[in-house]
Design a protein around this motif. Structure first.
Motif, PDB file in Angstrom:
ATOM      1  N   LEU B  75       0.823  -1.208   0.000  1.00 24.95           N
ATOM      2  CA  LEU B  75       0.000   0.000   0.000  1.00 24.95           C
ATOM      3  C   LEU B  75       0.859   1.260   0.000  1.00 24.95           C
ATOM      4  N   LYS B  76       0.463   2.204  -0.813  1.00 26.77           N
ATOM      5  CA  LYS B  76       1.062   3.546  -0.701  1.00 26.77           C
ATOM      6  C   LYS B  76       0.402   4.236   0.479  1.00 26.77           C
ATOM      7  N   GLY B  77       1.145   5.101   1.134  1.00 26.56           N
ATOM      8  CA  GLY B  77       0.565   5.822   2.274  1.00 26.56           C
ATOM      9  C   GLY B  77       0.685   5.069   3.582  1.00 26.56           C
ATOM     10  N   VAL B  78       1.313   3.890   3.524  1.00 21.69           N
ATOM     11  CA  VAL B  78       1.473   3.091   4.748  1.00 21.69           C
ATOM     12  C   VAL B  78       2.945   2.770   4.936  1.00 21.69           C
ATOM     13  N   SER B 104      -3.463   4.010  -1.140  1.00 23.72           N
ATOM     14  CA  SER B 104      -3.890   3.442  -2.428  1.00 23.72           C
ATOM     15  C   SER B 104      -3.014   2.221  -2.671  1.00 23.72           C
ATOM     16  N   ALA B 105      -3.420   1.413  -3.646  1.00 22.22           N
ATOM     17  CA  ALA B 105      -2.616   0.228  -3.941  1.00 22.22           C
ATOM     18  C   ALA B 105      -1.313   0.678  -4.585  1.00 22.22           C
ATOM     19  N   GLY B 106      -0.223   0.144  -4.079  1.00 25.86           N
ATOM     20  CA  GLY B 106       1.076   0.457  -4.671  1.00 25.86           C
ATOM     21  C   GLY B 106       1.408  -0.588  -5.714  1.00 25.86           C
ATOM     22  N   GLU B 107       2.675  -0.832  -5.847  1.00 23.59           N
ATOM     23  CA  GLU B 107       3.085  -1.880  -6.782  1.00 23.59           C
ATOM     24  C   GLU B 107       2.755  -3.227  -6.154  1.00 23.59           C
ATOM     25  N   GLU B 158      -7.516  -2.706  -1.298  1.00 24.03           N
ATOM     26  CA  GLU B 158      -7.550  -4.167  -1.158  1.00 24.03           C
ATOM     27  C   GLU B 158      -8.246  -4.810  -2.366  1.00 24.03           C
ATOM     28  N   ARG B 159      -9.247  -4.133  -2.881  1.00 23.10           N
ATOM     29  CA  ARG B 159      -9.904  -4.622  -4.105  1.00 23.10           C
ATOM     30  C   ARG B 159      -8.905  -4.775  -5.238  1.00 23.10           C
ATOM     31  N   GLU B 160      -7.995  -3.799  -5.331  1.00 18.34           N
ATOM     32  CA  GLU B 160      -6.974  -3.852  -6.385  1.00 18.34           C
ATOM     33  C   GLU B 160      -6.050  -5.046  -6.185  1.00 18.34           C
ATOM     34  N   ILE B 161      -5.686  -5.248  -4.940  1.00 19.24           N
ATOM     35  CA  ILE B 161      -4.797  -6.380  -4.631  1.00 19.24           C
ATOM     36  C   ILE B 161      -5.504  -7.688  -4.971  1.00 19.24           C
ATOM     37  N   ILE B 162      -6.762  -7.761  -4.603  1.00 15.90           N
ATOM     38  CA  ILE B 162      -7.541  -8.981  -4.855  1.00 15.90           C
ATOM     39  C   ILE B 162      -7.693  -9.223  -6.363  1.00 15.90           C
ATOM     40  N   LYS B 163      -7.913  -8.128  -7.096  1.00 14.46           N
ATOM     41  CA  LYS B 163      -8.032  -8.258  -8.556  1.00 14.46           C
ATOM     42  C   LYS B 163      -6.755  -8.885  -9.120  1.00 14.46           C
ATOM     43  N   ARG B 164      -5.641  -8.405  -8.626  1.00 10.35           N
ATOM     44  CA  ARG B 164      -4.342  -8.904  -9.113  1.00 10.35           C
ATOM     45  C   ARG B 164      -4.172 -10.378  -8.749  1.00 10.35           C
ATOM     46  N   LEU B 165      -4.606 -10.730  -7.552  1.00 11.09           N
ATOM     47  CA  LEU B 165      -4.452 -12.124  -7.114  1.00 11.09           C
ATOM     48  C   LEU B 165      -5.441 -13.030  -7.854  1.00 11.09           C
ATOM     49  N   ARG B 166      -6.579 -12.460  -8.210  1.00  9.85           N
ATOM     50  CA  ARG B 166      -7.542 -13.248  -8.997  1.00  9.85           C
ATOM     51  C   ARG B 166      -6.905 -13.633 -10.325  1.00  9.85           C
ATOM     52  N   ASN B 167      -6.119 -12.712 -10.901  1.00 10.55           N
ATOM     53  CA  ASN B 167      -5.412 -13.011 -12.158  1.00 10.55           C
ATOM     54  C   ASN B 167      -4.385 -14.120 -11.977  1.00 10.55           C
ATOM     55  N   GLU B 168      -3.984 -14.321 -10.736  1.00 11.73           N
ATOM     56  CA  GLU B 168      -3.023 -15.402 -10.448  1.00 11.73           C
ATOM     57  C   GLU B 168      -3.758 -16.701 -10.142  1.00 11.73           C
ATOM     58  N   GLY B 169      -5.038 -16.718 -10.343  1.00 14.15           N
ATOM     59  CA  GLY B 169      -5.788 -17.965 -10.208  1.00 14.15           C
ATOM     60  C   GLY B 169      -6.417 -18.195  -8.845  1.00 14.15           C
ATOM     61  N   SER B 204     -17.904  -3.425  -0.136  1.00 12.56           N
ATOM     62  CA  SER B 204     -17.284  -2.764  -1.282  1.00 12.56           C
ATOM     63  C   SER B 204     -16.099  -3.570  -1.827  1.00 12.56           C
ATOM     64  N   VAL B 205     -15.507  -4.400  -0.981  1.00 15.95           N
ATOM     65  CA  VAL B 205     -14.412  -5.257  -1.464  1.00 15.95           C
ATOM     66  C   VAL B 205     -14.966  -6.428  -2.273  1.00 15.95           C
TER      67      VAL B 205
END
Lengths: 401, 325
Positions: B75-78, B104-107, B158-169, B204-205
């Motif tokens: 996370l950015k800002g943390v 916000s979601a970082g890298e 966290e939604r962004e992180i989850i989206k990325r992990l969803r792409n990982e299956g 919302s997540v």
């Protein structure tokens, strides 16, 4: 103590390689090279005679005894070199760590394996398999060595009964409970286990130490603030008061790393702790690493007020140096960030002490110490931190002279 | 069908891996050696889950240093790294996330979260993450003036992180929300409006893919918040049966309930018959659509050997439960 802002250690120091290896196997002169280097730094006069004896002996028990005695001597001298006023027991060199060391001496308990605590730190967790009793004294042999070599006052840290029970699986004690609610079973098991630890293990330990001349015992209870519920806090007070009952000795409590509300709750109950003359608490971990006497710069010391407000009238041992990994920023003049360490500047220590004095109101009630034992730091770092605390305490003292 | 069994969080490291990590910290062992053991142990855990009939496979998060760190570092800002705090009432600690700016979601590096390369054969992958409410509660806020802004920014990230992990299956996300049921760490216990806020953040997540989420509660009694949790558009809800007053539950659960029916805080291994019987009694009280057996929280609070025995007990209990239903 008549001097303002005396400095104390809290407990452990890291164990040198030669100390750890020497308990298991024969040492070579190469193994003792690090000890030789530190012998010079710490002015251990008879190092060569002791090294010769350690290298010569083929008796494992004799070698272990000599190694433990020597490492205790090193710990004591390290504290003295840093200018600490109370030597403790030389960095708990004779203990595996605060929990396992005691559990190994408890009949009826078995160590089951290691549990992850944080980062790459673990502790070996035990279970009560039957009603417990003491196999042998835990702290006395160490104290007798310390008495031989300490040049300054000695405080003996021991692990408190509440923490020993809280960090153990209750096994026998929970399985013998028959109430249907699992929550009630856990609470009843804990109380019975705790009172057995007090009577069977801790009181006999204190009796041995007091009879051997100990005049200050620090009871380490890091687990207490993890259960701020009234029922648990009452249980802690009951166990504490039973632990110290009838002994002629100074007692202090050391509690660190509480949950957010933890110190506030401990503050409420601290005045109920019989014979508790001193509280040694962790603050640097939650404080900023910048100089200043304002509320924001010293935000980590906010909780100290709870103890004063609740009417605790004893001394405070203030954690003015961090003891774990630190990878944050350090402001100008507040110290140095070196790898995984922060070495607090004497000025930062001074500011922390002076800010705390404003809250407590009486500088005579304040001791300076690291947040907790320094076992996760190297000896170089520990020495630097303690020396900084000593100098910071001097600076604070100067403002009152 | 017999109840499914799932890992409910971080699995303990073996004594061998513990020795290696300690040795690594003392600069006596290379990271490659630690990594090789981590990889081997993760493979073994995956095989173990398969052998016990798990339908959703986790990698056990053996490399995670605490429950919050992978999210905190994404996370950015943390910031983190200066302060350790106790994990609820355990003798384990986490690096406290310090919120110093807008979140916000970082890298996002999926490798921080998951050993995808070791889960290649697994179509149903499960991961456990702290829910937005618990993450916000366990962080130190130095930036936001209003708590809801903090909470919802965490949820968005966290939604962004989850989206990325969803792409990982990853097909099943456990959002751990112990703070919904345990709050002795706070001066004022949460009120209804705070619970509503927490649930809105969770909603919302999960809203785009509700079937992929379990909200896991532990360390406290779920009874007071269960009706509201049942309204969430999610696949399942996790319950700590060792902390929950089940006599107060009278719900009709139109979703899966993940029963935390072995205790990660006690070393005795529960008898499979007791587990099955406890689950049956639970079902007599609560009309459950679907049942999953699990530990009440991360098994990391136990030595690995005992944790594995508890998983075996769950597997046997699952068969017994079906057989006698």
């Amino acid at each position: 103590m008549s001097k303002l802002f005396p400095v104390q250690e809290i407990g452990s120091l890291a164990k040198a390689k030669w100390r750890t290896k020497g308990l298991r196997q024969q040492l070579s002169s190469q193994d003792l090279s690090e000890a030789e280097e530190w012998a010079e730094k710490l002015a251990i006069q008879d190092f060569h005679d002791r090294a010769k004896s350690i290298l010569k002996t083929s008796d494992d028990r004799e070698r272990a005894k000599e190694v433990l005695e020597l490492s205790t001597l090193y710990g004591l001298r390290l504290f003295e070199t840093a200018g600490v006023d109370n030597d403790g027991v030389g960095g708990e060199q004779q203990r595996v760590e605060m929990y396992e060391h005691v559990i190994k001496a408890v009949q009826g308990m078995t160590l089951l394996g290691h549990i992850h605590s944080f980062d790459y730190k673990y502790f070996n967790k035990g279970v009560a398999e039957s009603k417990i009793s003491r196999k042998h004294p835990v702290y006395l042999p160490e104290f007798l060595d310390v008495k031989k070599y300490a040049h300054r006052a000695v405080k003996v840290p021991i692990t408190g009964p509440y923490t020993l029970v809280d960090w153990s699986f209750s096994g026998y004690y929970i399985q013998k409970q028959h109430t249907s609610s699992s929550k009630t079973r856990k609470i009843e098991a804990k109380r019975e286990f705790l009172l057995d630890i007090v009577e069977q293990i801790i009181r006999p330990e204190i009796r041995d130490l007091v009879n051997a001349g100990a005049s200050w015992i620090q009871i380490d209870e890091p687990a207490v603030t993890t259960h701020p519920e009234p029922q648990e806090m009452e249980l802690f007070v009951e166990a504490w008061n039973e632990t110290v009952r009838g002994f002629d000795c100074k007692f202090s409590d050391h509690t660190c790393y509480p949950s957010e509300i933890g110190y506030k709750v401990l503050a409420e109950y601290a005045p109920k702790l019989d014979k508790c003359d001193h509280l040694a608490l962790e603050f640097a971990n939650r404080d900023t690493s910048r100089l200043g006497l304002d509320e924001d710069s010293r935000e980590g010391f906010r909780d100290l007020k709870h103890f004063v407000d609740a009417g605790f009238s004893g001394e405070f041992g203030l954690g003015v140096a961090h003891v774990h990994d630190f990878t944050g920023n350090v402001s100008s003049g507040a110290g140095q960030s070196l790898g995984r360490d922060i070495i607090e500047s004497p000025e930062l220590v001074r500011d922390r002490l002076l800010f705390a004095t404003k809250i407590v109101g009486d500088p005579a009630k304040i001791w300076a110490n690291p947040d907790c034992g320094l076992r996760t730091r190297t000896w170089d770092v520990s020495l630097a931190k303690l020396a900084s605390i000593t100098k910071g305490a001097e600076l604070a003292r100067e403002t009152y002279e | 069908m017999s109840p499914e069994i799932q890992l409910a969080g971080i699995h303990p490291r073996s004594e061998k891996l513990i020795d290696l990590t300690r040795s690594y910290e003392r600069a006596k062992t290379s990271w490659n050696q630690v990594e090789a053991q981590l990889e081997q142990e993760t493979r073994e855990l995956i095989k173990f889950q398969e052998s016990l009939g798990f339908q959703h496979i986790s990698d056990g998060a053996l490399g995670w240093q605490d429950q919050l760190r992978p999210i905190a570092r994404s996370l950015k800002g943390v910031e983190s790294g200066t302060r350790y705090s106790r994990w609820f009432d355990t003798n384990t600690f986490y690096q406290k996330p310090i919120v110093t700016g807008k979140i916000s979601a970082g890298e996002i590096n999926p490798d921080t979260f998951l050993r995808t390369e070791l889960l290649t054969g697994e179509r149903n992958r499960k991961i456990t993450l702290p829910g937005p409410y618990t993450f916000s509660q366990l962080s130190e806020n130095k930036h936001y003036e209003n708590y809801p802004d903090l909470l919802f920014d965490i949820a968005v990230a966290e939604r962004e992180i989850i989206k990325r992990l969803r792409n990982e299956g990853v097909s099943l996300f456990q959002l751990s929300e112990p703070c919904l049921v345990y709050q002795p760490y706070r001066e004022n216990f949460r009120d209804q409006s705070e619970v509503e806020l927490a649930l809105r953040a969770i909603r919302s997540v999960v809203e785009d893919n509700p079937g992929e989420f379990v909200v896991q509660t532990y360390f406290g009694d779920v009874a007071p918040v269960l009706p509201k949790l049942l309204d969430l558009p999610i696949y399942g809800i996790g319950i700590d049966l060792f902390e929950t007053d089940t006599s107060a539950l009278r719900e009709q659960a139109s979703k899966a309930l993940v029963l935390g029916v072995v205790d990660s805080r006690e070393s005795y291994v529960e008898d499979p018959r007791w587990i099955a019987d406890t689950a049956r009694k639970f079902c007599d009280q609560v009309d459950v659509q679907d049942l999953v057996f699990a530990s009440n929280t991360d098994l990391k609070f136990l030595p690995q050997e005992i944790a594995n025995q508890k998983l075996e007990a769950l597997s046997k209990a699952s068969e017994l439960f079906e057989g006698n239903r």
